[in-house]
Motif scaffolding. Structure first.
Motif: not given
Length: 485
Positions: A58, A97-98, A135-137, A216, A220
């Motif tokens: 990450e 992770d949040p 967002e996710r990343s 992000d 990826e």
């Protein structure tokens, strides 16, 4: 030989243990005390050591951004200008992770990162400041200023240079991040106090400047051009600056002037940093991120200028970059202006011109034409500027700065440094030499630019034809205080 059997007491004094070699006079005691202040001691055998760890996935997007920021750099750090090559800032990245985020200290020059905190403490600091991992990343990059790094050389004015240098860096990272991330915002008014408290920045004699919000990554699985090292520093002894050090004295002197951290975050918008009458109603310039990235890698501060006329078309090309829109939460500043002082421009008379949406509007001034000797004198003896063709003066209304105290000062310098970074990119694109200067006679440039009495000069950039020198004098002399010989 002096007996080293000494014990520290409150206030930094020392009491000596009786013995035949112990100094007894006040002079001897002072010498011993100062000697101990200069002494170093390695960590004892068996002391805790940070544990090496793999670079977490990450974090790779953030590290990729710092790699991009150093493309074209001659020293491995960010390719952004800095007075005296001192780089008075630090970087921290929040990722993960949040519900269990982690914060790392990132050293872009040494290519190292240190895990400082993870889990509930980080999540709480973000929540208390109204910050969220996007967002996710996504990631957050906190930029912090260590003023002493500049002030040790430039005295009080080093604070101004530290603010300008950090604004250059923030703009540099934002322009690059917009290429590598699906979302990029520069938050200059975010409530960073809780995060700064978690990192104990004040005890490190630093303070939060701004936050770069990164969505992000476009890739990826970002790849890194070269290896980075990472270590877990949780539980390691907190390294404060030595008591009574010159940095601590500088920090205490600054304390009455440092503004309170923002508490009400503002939404970011995609717009130009010039607004109101000075910006005009013309179209904004837009540029592909790949182009901005390439220009950032090629950007150089001019070491000197060659004599000769600068074509006005190239000048206009450079100035057009001032209209590049950025995604930031900076408030509108109708009183902020940019004025060109033309000296040796082919196709343009000498004089002052207000820069408005790409147009050059003559500004009345009674100032005489500038000679090379004048340039050197009002730029505090900087001989390398003698043959510069023009100056770009960044200024704003006096009341717009000081009615908000130091917060107004810092935001004015932030906007000036950001616009100067865009001017660097424009000058690079136009094949011109450019350098910004912080050492100048503000009153004289105020007169030359024909500014109203209510305006304050913030920053000056010099433009011209590229010279031949490869060495900038302030980078040759980083160790002594400015002005010493």
């Amino acid at each position: 030989m002096y007996d080293r059997s000494v014990v520290p007491v409150e206030g930094g004094a020392v009491d000596t243990v009786a013995g035949p070699d112990v100094p007894v006079s006040d002079v001897d005691q002072r010498a011993l005390r100062f000697w101990q202040q200069m002494s170093l001691a390695a960590a004892p055998v068996g002391a805790p050591q940070p544990a090496p760890m793999p670079v977490p996935g990450e974090l790779r997007g953030v590290l990729g951004l710092f790699e991009a920021s150093a493309e074209g750099s001659l020293h491995g750090g960010p390719s952004a200008p800095s007075a005296g090559a001192l780089y008075p800032y630090e970087h921290y990245a929040v990722v993960g992770d949040p519900l269990a985020p982690a914060v790392y200290a990132v050293d872009a020059t040494r290519r190292t990162c240190r895990l400082l905190h993870r889990g509930a403490s980080v999540a709480r600091a973000l929540a208390d400041g109204g910050l969220e991992l996007p967002e996710r990343s996504g990631a957050l990059v906190l930029i912090a200023i260590r003023p002493w790094l500049s002030m040790r050389k430039y005295d009080d004015r080093g604070y101004l240079y530290a603010q300008l240098d950090t604004a250059h860096l923030g703009t540099h990272l934002l322009c690059l991040a917009a290429r590598g991330h699906r979302r990029a915002e520069w938050l200059t008014r975010a409530a960073t106090g809780p995060l700064a408290g978690l990192l104990r920045l004040g005890e490190r004699h630093a303070f939060a400047h701004s936050v770069l919000l990164l969505g992000d990554p476009v890739d990826e699985e970002p790849t890194l051009a070269r290896p980075w090292s990472c270590a877990d520093w949780r539980g390691m002894p907190f390294g404060t600056r030595p008591a009574g050090s010159s940095e601590e004295r500088c920090w205490r002197a600054l304390a009455p002037y440092l503004p309170s951290p923002p508490t009400r975050p503002a939404a970011a918008r995609h717009r130009a940093l010039l607004s109101g009458p000075e910006a005009g109603d013309g179209p904004r310039t837009t540029h592909h991120q790949e182009e901005l990235t390439a220009l950032a890698a090629r950007r150089r501060s001019a070491k000197d200028f060659a004599a000769g006329e600068l074509p006005v078309a190239r000048l206009r090309q450079a100035l057009a970059r001032l209209g590049t829109p950025l995604t930031t939460d900076l408030a509108d500043a109708d009183g902020f202006g940019v004025t060109l002082v033309a000296r040796d421009i082919a196709g343009l008379d000498q004089g002052a011109y207000s820069v408005q949406a790409g147009a050059l509007v003559p500004r009345p001034t009674a100032a005489p034409a500038l000679s090379g000797d004048d340039i050197v004198r009002i730029c505090m003896g900087q001989e390398q500027l003698r043959h510069s063709s023009a100056a770009v003066v960044l200024h704003t209304r006096h009341a717009d700065i000081f009615r908000r105290g130091m917060r107004g000062v810092d935001e004015a310098l932030l906007r000036a440094g950001s616009l100067a970074q865009l001017l660097y990119l424009g000058a690079t694109d136009a094949g011109m030499a450019v350098t910004t200067i912080g050492g100048f006679d503000a009153g004289r440039w105020h007169t030359l630019a024909g500014l109203p009495d209510e305006d304050e000069v913030l920053y000056v950039a010099m433009l011209g034809l590229p010279g031949t020198s490869t060495v900038k004098s302030d980078r040759l002399q980083p160790a002594h205080a400015h002005g010493q010989r």
